[in-house]
Design a protein around this motif. Structure first.
Motif, PDB file in Angstrom:
ATOM      1  N   ARG A  23      -0.338   0.255   9.264  1.00  0.00           N
ATOM      2  CA  ARG A  23      -0.849  -0.430   8.193  1.00  0.00           C
ATOM      3  C   ARG A  23       0.230  -0.701   7.169  1.00  0.00           C
ATOM      4  N   SER A  24       0.924   0.335   6.866  1.00  0.00           N
ATOM      5  CA  SER A  24       1.933   0.201   5.904  1.00  0.00           C
ATOM      6  C   SER A  24       2.802  -0.893   6.205  1.00  0.00           C
ATOM      7  N   PHE A  25       3.525  -0.781   7.420  1.00  0.00           N
ATOM      8  CA  PHE A  25       4.634  -1.691   7.673  1.00  0.00           C
ATOM      9  C   PHE A  25       3.889  -3.247   7.824  1.00  0.00           C
TER      10      PHE A  25
ATOM     11  N   VAL B 271       1.529  -4.483   5.850  1.00  0.00           N
ATOM     12  CA  VAL B 271       1.272  -5.183   4.401  1.00  0.00           C
ATOM     13  C   VAL B 271       2.467  -4.993   3.715  1.00  0.00           C
ATOM     14  N   ASN B 272       3.400  -3.902   3.495  1.00  0.00           N
ATOM     15  CA  ASN B 272       4.370  -3.888   2.996  1.00  0.00           C
ATOM     16  C   ASN B 272       5.648  -4.696   3.139  1.00  0.00           C
ATOM     17  N   LEU B 273       5.897  -5.071   4.512  1.00  0.00           N
ATOM     18  CA  LEU B 273       7.128  -5.624   5.088  1.00  0.00           C
ATOM     19  C   LEU B 273       6.851  -6.798   5.900  1.00  0.00           C
ATOM     20  N   ARG B 274       5.973  -6.715   6.625  1.00  0.00           N
ATOM     21  CA  ARG B 274       5.663  -8.065   7.808  1.00  0.00           C
ATOM     22  C   ARG B 274       5.236  -9.250   7.190  1.00  0.00           C
ATOM     23  N   SER B 275       4.194  -8.753   6.045  1.00  0.00           N
ATOM     24  CA  SER B 275       3.565  -9.730   5.233  1.00  0.00           C
ATOM     25  C   SER B 275       4.694 -10.516   4.373  1.00  0.00           C
ATOM     26  N   VAL B 276       6.026  -9.797   3.901  1.00  0.00           N
ATOM     27  CA  VAL B 276       6.788 -10.484   3.131  1.00  0.00           C
ATOM     28  C   VAL B 276       7.665 -11.316   4.211  1.00  0.00           C
ATOM     29  N   LEU B 277       7.821 -11.024   5.492  1.00  0.00           N
ATOM     30  CA  LEU B 277       8.269 -11.888   6.364  1.00  0.00           C
ATOM     31  C   LEU B 277       7.601 -13.042   6.678  1.00  0.00           C
ATOM     32  N   GLN B 278       6.170 -12.908   6.763  1.00  0.00           N
ATOM     33  CA  GLN B 278       5.626 -14.040   7.117  1.00  0.00           C
ATOM     34  C   GLN B 278       5.269 -15.067   6.032  1.00  0.00           C
ATOM     35  N   VAL B 279       4.913 -14.571   4.890  1.00  0.00           N
ATOM     36  CA  VAL B 279       4.758 -15.380   3.721  1.00  0.00           C
ATOM     37  C   VAL B 279       5.918 -15.961   3.053  1.00  0.00           C
ATOM     38  N   SER B 280       6.998 -15.384   3.152  1.00  0.00           N
ATOM     39  CA  SER B 280       8.507 -16.023   3.021  1.00  0.00           C
ATOM     40  C   SER B 280       8.872 -17.113   3.849  1.00  0.00           C
ATOM     41  N   GLN B 281       8.297 -17.042   5.095  1.00  0.00           N
ATOM     42  CA  GLN B 281       8.622 -18.096   6.297  1.00  0.00           C
ATOM     43  C   GLN B 281       7.668 -19.290   5.686  1.00  0.00           C
ATOM     44  N   ILE B 282       6.537 -19.089   5.483  1.00  0.00           N
ATOM     45  CA  ILE B 282       5.704 -20.284   5.186  1.00  0.00           C
ATOM     46  C   ILE B 282       6.131 -21.173   3.937  1.00  0.00           C
ATOM     47  N   VAL B 283       6.416 -20.301   3.023  1.00  0.00           N
ATOM     48  CA  VAL B 283       7.159 -20.763   1.425  1.00  0.00           C
ATOM     49  C   VAL B 283       8.425 -21.535   1.821  1.00  0.00           C
ATOM     50  N   ALA B 284       9.240 -20.753   2.588  1.00  0.00           N
ATOM     51  CA  ALA B 284      11.005 -20.944   2.494  1.00  0.00           C
ATOM     52  C   ALA B 284      10.833 -22.438   3.328  1.00  0.00           C
TER      53      ALA B 284
ATOM     54  N   VAL C 246       0.914  -1.460  -0.044  1.00  0.00           N
ATOM     55  CA  VAL C 246      -0.075   0.098   0.170  1.00  0.00           C
ATOM     56  C   VAL C 246       0.961   1.250   0.158  1.00  0.00           C
ATOM     57  N   ALA C 247       0.372   2.323  -0.559  1.00  0.00           N
ATOM     58  CA  ALA C 247       1.047   3.515  -0.759  1.00  0.00           C
ATOM     59  C   ALA C 247       0.326   4.630  -0.274  1.00  0.00           C
ATOM     60  N   LEU C 248       0.215   4.866   1.169  1.00  0.00           N
ATOM     61  CA  LEU C 248      -0.422   5.732   1.903  1.00  0.00           C
ATOM     62  C   LEU C 248       0.456   6.800   2.094  1.00  0.00           C
ATOM     63  N   MET C 249       0.017   8.030   1.293  1.00  0.00           N
ATOM     64  CA  MET C 249       0.765   9.240   1.401  1.00  0.00           C
ATOM     65  C   MET C 249       0.293  10.390   2.376  1.00  0.00           C
ATOM     66  N   GLN C 250       1.401  10.534   3.328  1.00  0.00           N
ATOM     67  CA  GLN C 250       1.253  11.782   4.140  1.00  0.00           C
ATOM     68  C   GLN C 250       2.593  12.546   4.476  1.00  0.00           C
TER      69      GLN C 250
ATOM     70  N   PRO D 240       8.653  13.921  -1.295  1.00  0.00           N
ATOM     71  CA  PRO D 240       7.646  14.375  -0.116  1.00  0.00           C
ATOM     72  C   PRO D 240       6.438  13.443  -0.072  1.00  0.00           C
ATOM     73  N   ASN D 241       6.054  13.407   1.115  1.00  0.00           N
ATOM     74  CA  ASN D 241       4.918  12.647   1.423  1.00  0.00           C
ATOM     75  C   ASN D 241       4.881  11.060   1.333  1.00  0.00           C
ATOM     76  N   LEU D 242       6.025  10.526   1.060  1.00  0.00           N
ATOM     77  CA  LEU D 242       6.354   9.126   1.061  1.00  0.00           C
ATOM     78  C   LEU D 242       7.198   8.538   2.498  1.00  0.00           C
ATOM     79  N   THR D 243       7.343   9.232   3.252  1.00  0.00           N
ATOM     80  CA  THR D 243       7.820   8.889   4.520  1.00  0.00           C
ATOM     81  C   THR D 243       7.629   7.444   4.952  1.00  0.00           C
ATOM     82  N   THR D 244       6.215   6.957   5.243  1.00  0.00           N
ATOM     83  CA  THR D 244       6.255   6.028   5.532  1.00  0.00           C
ATOM     84  C   THR D 244       6.465   4.655   4.528  1.00  0.00           C
ATOM     85  N   TYR D 245       5.969   5.041   3.040  1.00  0.00           N
ATOM     86  CA  TYR D 245       6.075   3.958   2.343  1.00  0.00           C
ATOM     87  C   TYR D 245       7.608   3.843   2.097  1.00  0.00           C
TER      88      TYR D 245
END
Length: 244
Positions: free
Chosen positions: A102-104, A106-119, A86-90, A144-149
């Motif tokens: 929400r950003s972390f 979807v964008n990062l934690r899910s990568v860890l979780q799904v990769s653990q399941i698959v690996a 997700v790209a939530l701009m603020q 500008p406005n992409l601090t979190t993303y």
């Protein structure tokens, strides 16, 4: 790019739109069995019509428990593309806890979780595999406005390296693709101001943004045996931006 993924099973997150959707279509056309994961049911329905035989999974990857329930028993996967984001701009001074969390998730934690399941499954089966994380050039330079993303993508750079280091002995490669703006629905948010978009594009040596196909081709290369000695790396698909 003509690659053959016959006999392999691939899982693609964020499969409903943009880069993820075209990655599913390319893998399907190249012979792979594809598990398509997204949170929007309507996107899965239309994608299944375009790519008969894909396995649709509808889940919000920002929800750890729901993701475990949906994917925990997904079965053997040989190729993984972590594309959901997700790209939530603020502006920095207006970033809220909700947007940050929400950003972390979807964008990062899910990568860890799904990769653990698959690996874990790859390791239990004793098979090699390839994982590609879809990042961004804002892992290295922000706007500008992409601090979190951009923070999620910067963290993804180190997560990719850590995964590559620890999974390498199991013959599992992990890499990322780092595109500039791609004119998907998400990318258009960044460039919706025509004057800003024009000036921004001119800062790219190739004077263009990336096409979805450019990113998909890099993903396919990293998934394939053509990149058999590449791990812990990121391919910049940035029209030369970081060279200027």
């Amino acid at each position: 790019m003509q690659l053959n993924f016959s006999g392999l099973r691939a899982l693609v997150t964020g499969a409903g739109k943009g880069i993820g959707r075209d990655t599913v279509k390319a893998l399907h056309a190249s012979g792979a069995k594809v598990v398509a994961v997204t949170r929007t049911s309507a996107d899965l329905v239309s994608l299944a019509k375009e790519c008969p035989g894909i396995e649709p999974v509808c889940v919000d990857l920002g929800d750890w428990e729901a993701t475990e329930k949906a994917l925990g028993g997904i079965g053997p996967v040989d190729l993984l593309v972590n594309n959901a984001a997700v790209a939530l701009m603020q502006p920095f001074l207006e970033v809220t806890k909700e947007v940050f969390d929400r950003s972390f998730k979807v964008n990062l934690r899910s990568v860890l979780q799904v990769s653990q399941i698959v690996a874990r499954d790859m390791i239990s089966r004793g098979v090699p595999g390839s994982i590609v994380n879809v990042s961004s050039m804002v892992a290295y330079v922000t706007y500008p406005n992409l601090t979190t993303y951009s923070s999620t993508k910067g963290a993804m750079t180190m997560l990719t390296k850590a995964m590559a280091m620890e999974l390498g002995p199991h013959k599992i490669r992990v890499n990322s693709v780092n595109p500039t703006v791609v004119l998907t629905d998400m990318g258009k948010k960044v460039s919706e101001n025509p004057d800003y978009a024009k000036k921004f594009k001119e800062r790219h040596p190739l004077r263009k943004f990336a096409e979805v196909e450019d990113v998909v081709n890099s993903i396919l290369f990293l998934l394939s045996d053509s990149s058999a000695s590449t791990s812990g790396s990121g391919i910049l698909v940035d029209a030369g931006y970081l060279a200027s």
